[in-house]
Design an enzyme around this catalytic site. Structure first.
Site, PDB file in Angstrom:
ATOM      1  N   GLY A  15     -10.702 -18.116  15.745  1.00  0.00           N
ATOM      2  CA  GLY A  15     -10.841 -19.533  16.111  1.00  0.00           C
ATOM      3  C   GLY A  15     -10.066 -20.399  15.133  1.00  0.00           C
ATOM      4  N   ARG A  76      -7.603 -13.748  19.385  1.00  0.00           N
ATOM      5  CA  ARG A  76      -8.479 -12.665  18.914  1.00  0.00           C
ATOM      6  C   ARG A  76      -7.940 -11.400  19.566  1.00  0.00           C
ATOM      7  NH1 ARG A  76     -12.485 -16.924  19.784  1.00  0.00           N
ATOM      8  NH2 ARG A  76     -13.308 -17.523  17.755  1.00  0.00           N
ATOM      9  N   ARG A 181     -21.394 -20.357  15.392  1.00  0.00           N
ATOM     10  CA  ARG A 181     -21.595 -18.949  15.786  1.00  0.00           C
ATOM     11  C   ARG A 181     -22.972 -18.462  15.347  1.00  0.00           C
ATOM     12  NH1 ARG A 181     -18.280 -13.941  15.012  1.00  0.00           N
ATOM     13  NH2 ARG A 181     -18.264 -14.647  12.852  1.00  0.00           N
TER      14      ARG A 181
HETATM   15  O1  F6P Z   1     -15.716 -19.198  14.855  1.00  0.00           O
HETATM   16  C1  F6P Z   1     -15.367 -20.485  15.239  1.00  0.00           C
HETATM   17  C2  F6P Z   1     -16.011 -20.840  16.542  1.00  0.00           C
HETATM   18  O2  F6P Z   1     -15.651 -22.162  16.891  1.00  0.00           O
HETATM   19  C3  F6P Z   1     -17.541 -20.688  16.588  1.00  0.00           C
HETATM   20  O3  F6P Z   1     -18.205 -21.766  15.983  1.00  0.00           O
HETATM   21  C4  F6P Z   1     -17.794 -20.567  18.063  1.00  0.00           C
HETATM   22  O4  F6P Z   1     -18.993 -19.870  18.313  1.00  0.00           O
HETATM   23  C5  F6P Z   1     -16.600 -19.795  18.533  1.00  0.00           C
HETATM   24  O5  F6P Z   1     -15.574 -19.985  17.585  1.00  0.00           O
HETATM   25  C6  F6P Z   1     -16.085 -20.222  19.881  1.00  0.00           C
HETATM   26  O6  F6P Z   1     -15.068 -19.368  20.244  1.00  0.00           O
HETATM   27  P1  F6P Z   1     -14.057 -19.626  21.441  1.00  0.00           P
HETATM   28  O7  F6P Z   1     -13.003 -20.576  20.940  1.00  0.00           O
HETATM   29  O8  F6P Z   1     -13.502 -18.294  21.738  1.00  0.00           O
HETATM   30  O9  F6P Z   1     -14.822 -20.236  22.560  1.00  0.00           O
END
Ligand code: F6P
Length: 335
Positions: A15, A76, A181
């Protein structure tokens, strides 16, 4: 004697977090100042697997210190979890003549960094990897602080301050879900900063009666007519908490899920400074012959930690902030 570093690759992964660009700029500029070539690997670990890269020099990182997001894009990578993916990445490092990688990101990024460093050792490669912690969650065990946390807190605070205006006018209850998270650092800092009526974090088991119902009742008795409940996404869903408040307290709450807005925006001074210092320190550590390492903060100072050791460290959640929040909320005194 350690091999001298001539060329490094730098990537951002996981992220994004405000300040990643500032860290990238620092890595490129510090490397250049020591006569080390820099290659930008795009789209995180996937870029290393797929040879997705750009040459970088001081001018390619001009005008990005103030920008959120990441110039190098991020992703990711599932493939990088496999030995096959790691071998492809090592192939790219060889092809590009990379002596080291600087990986900027959160715990998934660091897991990748550790896998790559182990696989490199197994294959007799001298590649070294340095990690720079950047995530709005602030959930990296070995580092007190991670780049992006301060900006994300400020963004959430700004939004909640605005919500408070309308909640106050309508005498309503607001339930706000913030990111983080599995960790409650963001929720707790934000809750403390906005004077929340209640903050729900995953580090504390929820006792709905005590942690929410009683707090709202006490606040009501103390004369408050609007309530701000901050929920860490790891502690539950704001929608469900709101429904329980409706059923058990009889209020008609409004739900706001702040979501990805918390990840964007211009980095704060703290994030720009930390990112600049960490980027510089990572390159310095590599240039001075350090092995695989993580740049971290400890008691306000930057430290360079051996990677294997660093990634086993656990961060003790500081409950004192929670106790302060409870003491400062006007609903916690004796009835
Ligand atoms: O790790 C950073 C974060 O923003 C978390 O706070 C959140 O749970 C997650 O990434 C969201 O991920 P994505 O961008 O894949 O929705």
């Amino acid at each position: 004697m350690e091999k001298q570093i001539k060329r490094i690759g730098v990537l951002t992964s996981g992220g994004d977090a405000p300040g990643m660009n500032a860290a990238l700029r620092a890595v490129v500029r510090a490397a250049t100042s020591w006569g080390i070539d820099c290659v930008g690997i795009r789209r995180g670990w996937n870029g290393l697997i797929n040879s997705d890269f750009i040459r970088m020099d001081t001018s390619s990182v001009s005008h990005i210190i103030n920008k959120g997001g990441t110039l190098l894009y991020t992703a990711r990578s599932e493939e990088f979890r496999t030995v096959d993916g790691q071998d492809k990445a090592l192939g790219t490092c060889k092809l590009l003549g990379l002596d080291a990688i600087v990986a900027i990101g959160g715990d998934g990024t660091f897991r990748g960094a550790l896998d790559l460093s182990r696989r490199a050792a197994e294959k007799g490669s001298s590649l070294r990897v340095a990690g720079i912690p950047a995530t709005i969650d602030n959930d990296i065990g070995c580092s007190h602080y991670t780049i992006g946390f301060d900006t994300a807190c400020n963004t959430a605070i700004e939004c909640i301050d605005k919500l408070r205006d309308t909640m106050q006018s309508h005498e309503r209850c607001s339930v706000v879900e913030v990111m983080g998270r599995h960790a409650g650092y963001l929720a707790l800092n934000v809750g403390l900063s906005v004077g929340a009526s209640a903050v729900l974090i995953p580090e504390r088991e929820l006792d709905f009666e005590k942690d929410v119902v009683e707090k709202i009742r006490r606040a009501r008795l103390a004369g408050t007519t609007h309530y701000m409940v901050v929920v860490a996404e790891g502690a539950g869903s704001a929608m469900e908490i709101s429904e329980r408040i409706r059923e058990e307290v009889g209020l008609d709450p409004r739900v706001t899920v702040l979501g990805h807005v918390q990840r964007g925006g211009a980095p704060s001074a703290q994030d720009r400074v930390t990112a600049s210092r960490m980027g510089y320190t990572a390159v310095k550590a590599l240039a001075e012959g350090n092995g695989n390492c993580i740049i971290a903060t400890k008691a306000g100072q930057l430290v360079t930690l051996e990677m294997e050791e660093a990634l086993q460290m656990k961060k003790e959640f500081d409950m004192s902030a929670y106790r302060i929040l409870e003491a400062l909320t006007n609903n916690c005194g004796p009835l």
